[in-house]
Write a protein that holds these residues in place. Structure first.
Motif, PDB file in Angstrom:
ATOM      1  N   PHE A 126       0.830  -1.194   0.000  1.00 23.56           N
ATOM      2  CA  PHE A 126       0.000   0.000   0.000  1.00 23.56           C
ATOM      3  C   PHE A 126       0.875   1.259   0.000  1.00 23.56           C
ATOM      4  N   PRO A 127       0.276   2.371  -0.391  1.00 20.76           N
ATOM      5  CA  PRO A 127       0.982   3.653  -0.249  1.00 20.76           C
ATOM      6  C   PRO A 127       1.065   4.044   1.224  1.00 20.76           C
ATOM      7  N   SER A 128       1.869   5.050   1.531  1.00 19.66           N
ATOM      8  CA  SER A 128       2.091   5.463   2.921  1.00 19.66           C
ATOM      9  C   SER A 128       0.819   5.985   3.589  1.00 19.66           C
ATOM     10  N   SER A 129      -0.163   6.346   2.797  1.00 13.33           N
ATOM     11  CA  SER A 129      -1.404   6.887   3.377  1.00 13.33           C
ATOM     12  C   SER A 129      -2.253   5.816   4.047  1.00 13.33           C
ATOM     13  N   THR A 130      -2.053   4.555   3.672  1.00 15.19           N
ATOM     14  CA  THR A 130      -2.864   3.473   4.226  1.00 15.19           C
ATOM     15  C   THR A 130      -2.406   3.141   5.639  1.00 15.19           C
ATOM     16  N   ARG A 131      -3.364   3.033   6.544  1.00 15.77           N
ATOM     17  CA  ARG A 131      -3.056   2.713   7.934  1.00 15.77           C
ATOM     18  C   ARG A 131      -3.650   1.354   8.282  1.00 15.77           C
ATOM     19  N   ILE A 132      -2.814   0.477   8.842  1.00 21.08           N
ATOM     20  CA  ILE A 132      -3.280  -0.829   9.301  1.00 21.08           C
ATOM     21  C   ILE A 132      -3.756  -0.675  10.739  1.00 21.08           C
ATOM     22  N   VAL A 133      -5.045  -0.821  10.925  1.00 21.76           N
ATOM     23  CA  VAL A 133      -5.662  -0.593  12.236  1.00 21.76           C
ATOM     24  C   VAL A 133      -5.487  -1.805  13.151  1.00 21.76           C
ATOM     25  N   ALA A 134      -5.622  -3.017  12.601  1.00 23.77           N
ATOM     26  CA  ALA A 134      -5.536  -4.227  13.419  1.00 23.77           C
ATOM     27  C   ALA A 134      -5.094  -5.391  12.545  1.00 23.77           C
ATOM     28  N   VAL A 135      -4.501  -6.397  13.185  1.00 19.40           N
ATOM     29  CA  VAL A 135      -4.087  -7.612  12.493  1.00 19.40           C
ATOM     30  C   VAL A 135      -4.342  -8.782  13.428  1.00 19.40           C
ATOM     31  N   LYS A 136      -4.923  -9.864  12.892  1.00 18.71           N
ATOM     32  CA  LYS A 136      -5.232 -11.000  13.754  1.00 18.71           C
ATOM     33  C   LYS A 136      -5.111 -12.312  12.986  1.00 18.71           C
ATOM     34  N   ALA A 137      -4.678 -13.325  13.722  1.00 11.78           N
ATOM     35  CA  ALA A 137      -4.597 -14.690  13.210  1.00 11.78           C
ATOM     36  C   ALA A 137      -4.753 -15.629  14.398  1.00 11.78           C
ATOM     37  N   LYS A 138      -5.011 -16.918  14.132  1.00 12.35           N
ATOM     38  CA  LYS A 138      -5.223 -17.865  15.219  1.00 12.35           C
ATOM     39  C   LYS A 138      -3.941 -18.091  16.021  1.00 12.35           C
ATOM     40  N   HIS A 139      -2.819 -18.145  15.358  1.00  9.69           N
ATOM     41  CA  HIS A 139      -1.542 -18.310  16.049  1.00  9.69           C
ATOM     42  C   HIS A 139      -0.435 -17.848  15.107  1.00  9.69           C
ATOM     43  N   TRP A 140       0.767 -17.730  15.660  1.00  5.81           N
ATOM     44  CA  TRP A 140       1.876 -17.186  14.880  1.00  5.81           C
ATOM     45  C   TRP A 140       3.117 -18.071  14.962  1.00  5.81           C
ATOM     46  N   ASP A 141       2.921 -19.357  15.261  1.00  8.09           N
ATOM     47  CA  ASP A 141       4.065 -20.256  15.328  1.00  8.09           C
ATOM     48  C   ASP A 141       3.811 -21.508  14.501  1.00  8.09           C
ATOM     49  N   PHE A 142       4.861 -22.289  14.305  1.00  6.42           N
ATOM     50  CA  PHE A 142       4.750 -23.530  13.559  1.00  6.42           C
ATOM     51  C   PHE A 142       5.737 -24.541  14.133  1.00  6.42           C
ATOM     52  N   CYS A 143       5.471 -25.833  13.880  1.00  5.88           N
ATOM     53  CA  CYS A 143       6.353 -26.913  14.335  1.00  5.88           C
ATOM     54  C   CYS A 143       6.826 -27.708  13.131  1.00  5.88           C
ATOM     55  N   TYR A 144       8.022 -28.234  13.241  1.00  9.19           N
ATOM     56  CA  TYR A 144       8.586 -29.009  12.136  1.00  9.19           C
ATOM     57  C   TYR A 144       9.482 -30.113  12.689  1.00  9.19           C
ATOM     58  N   ASN A 145       9.777 -31.106  11.850  1.00  9.23           N
ATOM     59  CA  ASN A 145      10.730 -32.149  12.230  1.00  9.23           C
ATOM     60  C   ASN A 145      11.396 -32.674  10.965  1.00  9.23           C
ATOM     61  N   HIS A 146      12.377 -33.530  11.165  1.00 11.88           N
ATOM     62  CA  HIS A 146      13.140 -34.059  10.039  1.00 11.88           C
ATOM     63  C   HIS A 146      12.629 -35.425   9.587  1.00 11.88           C
ATOM     64  N   GLY A 147      11.332 -35.629   9.706  1.00  8.40           N
ATOM     65  CA  GLY A 147      10.730 -36.874   9.210  1.00  8.40           C
ATOM     66  C   GLY A 147      10.482 -37.922  10.270  1.00  8.40           C
ATOM     67  N   ALA A 148      10.717 -37.606  11.550  1.00  7.91           N
ATOM     68  CA  ALA A 148      10.453 -38.580  12.622  1.00  7.91           C
ATOM     69  C   ALA A 148       8.961 -38.909  12.667  1.00  7.91           C
ATOM     70  N   HIS A 149       8.643 -40.187  12.733  1.00  6.32           N
ATOM     71  CA  HIS A 149       7.232 -40.589  12.718  1.00  6.32           C
ATOM     72  C   HIS A 149       7.074 -41.970  13.325  1.00  6.32           C
ATOM     73  N   LYS A 150       5.833 -42.331  13.642  1.00  6.15           N
ATOM     74  CA  LYS A 150       5.513 -43.690  14.066  1.00  6.15           C
ATOM     75  C   LYS A 150       4.045 -43.963  13.775  1.00  6.15           C
ATOM     76  N   ILE A 151       3.704 -45.239  13.734  1.00  6.11           N
ATOM     77  CA  ILE A 151       2.326 -45.659  13.456  1.00  6.11           C
ATOM     78  C   ILE A 151       1.626 -45.959  14.776  1.00  6.11           C
ATOM     79  N   VAL A 152       0.454 -45.377  14.960  1.00  5.29           N
ATOM     80  CA  VAL A 152      -0.318 -45.586  16.193  1.00  5.29           C
ATOM     81  C   VAL A 152      -1.745 -45.983  15.835  1.00  5.29           C
TER      82      VAL A 152
END
Length: 327
Positions: A126-152
């Motif tokens: 946006f141009p500088s005139s645009t003002r962001i009043v609020a921002v929301k999301a359910k969460h702001w993190d993530f998890c990862y692994n190098h393929g570790a898994h098991k069958i349950v």
């Protein structure tokens, strides 16, 4: 004079559609111009509106499994002139905000994204005139692994009520196991995965239903859905004559019961009724239950019923008996 008047009137009538057509065209042009001025004037006003923007984690290495993703979108509340907001909606409405995995990955299989950084990336559109009043999301993190898994195994969370004379004979799930991807420490604590709750009343026929698995934070389930199969049967009643076995008879004595066999009535599913046989039941009379009392009848009870029998009852709970010495 009369002919002239008639001729003049006819010509005037023929000219009316043409005059009316020109007036309509002029009115239409005026209406379009007025609407355009109104539209331009309206867009020049300041508005506040919500914008839902896709969000993606990019540049994820092939050997990395994202077990807990970022939210797939983020909602911004922005404020500016109407024509600026409209231009954004037309040009960049579905353009995602891409966040580099390499930039935001953390230690221990977790990464996080600052809302301020996401806001900065969005503000660049946006141009500088645009003002962001609020921002929301359910969460702001993530998890990862190098393929570790098991069958349950999959545990079914289900509850049903049936119509009269029906019952749920069995419930199965397909597949009955799933692959869980998560950090090694998290995997050690996951012994099974439960389905979301399945509830239904007045069931009177078999059915299958696709059900999601309950979410486990930091874990990716493959597959994420399973099929729950519910087998519902109509109840019928069967009856058999089953021999009575007497136990705990005093040494050197013989106990004869009258009758020697007792009728058993069993409630079973229609589909299983033909597989129910009298030899699959057992009726026992325990001589010790007399307790030395001079009773004329010996109590009896069912001690074994075949699989699939919902309820089994005896025609009588006691029988006459005769105690004799062995010959």
């Amino acid at each position: 004079m009369n002919w002239l008047d008639g001729h003049t009137m006819n010509g005037f009538r023929r000219s009316l559609p043409s005059i009316r057509g020109k007036d309509l065209i002029a009115f239409g042009i005026f209406l379009v111009i007025s609407a355009s001025f109104w539209f331009v004037s309206t867009l020049n006003d300041t508005y506040e509106m919500e914008m839902k923007v896709p969000m993606q984690l990019s540049e994820v290495p092939e050997n990395i499994v994202i077990s807990e993703p970022l939210p797939d979108s983020v909602v911004f509340t922005v404020k500016d002139k109407g024509f600026i907001l409209l231009d954004h909606l037309l040009e960049e409405r579905d353009k995602p905000i891409r966040l580099s995995f390499r930039v935001y990955k953390g230690k221990g299989g977790k990464g996080s994204v600052s809302p301020n950084e996401v806001q900065k990336l969005f503000a660049m559109r946006f141009p500088s005139s645009t003002r962001i009043v609020a921002v929301k999301a359910k969460h702001w993190d993530f998890c990862y692994n190098h393929g570790a898994h098991k069958i349950v195994p999959v545990v079914i969370d289900a509850s049903f009520t049936t119509k009269p004379n029906y019952y749920v004979s069995r419930i199965t799930v397909s597949p009955d196991t799933v692959n869980v991807f998560a950090a090694t420490k998290a995997l050690d604590t996951i012994m099974a995965v439960r389905t979301e709750q399945v509830r239904m009343d007045n069931v009177a026929q078999s059915f299958s239903q696709q059900v999601e698995l309950q979410h486990i934070y930091g874990a990716k389930l493959n597959p994420a859905k399973v099929t729950v199969n519910v087998i519902c049967e109509q109840i019928t009643e069967v009856s058999f004559l089953v021999p009575i076995t007497v136990v705990n008879v005093p040494k050197g004595m013989v106990v004869k019961t009258f009758p020697a066999r007792m009728e058993v009535k069993a409630a079973v599913g229609v589909e299983r009724s033909e597989s129910i046989k009298p030899e699959l039941f057992s009726i026992v009379a325990d001589y010790d239950e007399l307790h030395g009392e001079n009773k004329t009848q010996l109590p009896i009870r069912i001690t074994k019923t075949p699989k699939g029998v919902l309820k089994a009852t005896l025609k009588s709970n006691s029988v006459d008996y005769l105690l004799e010495s062995e010959r």
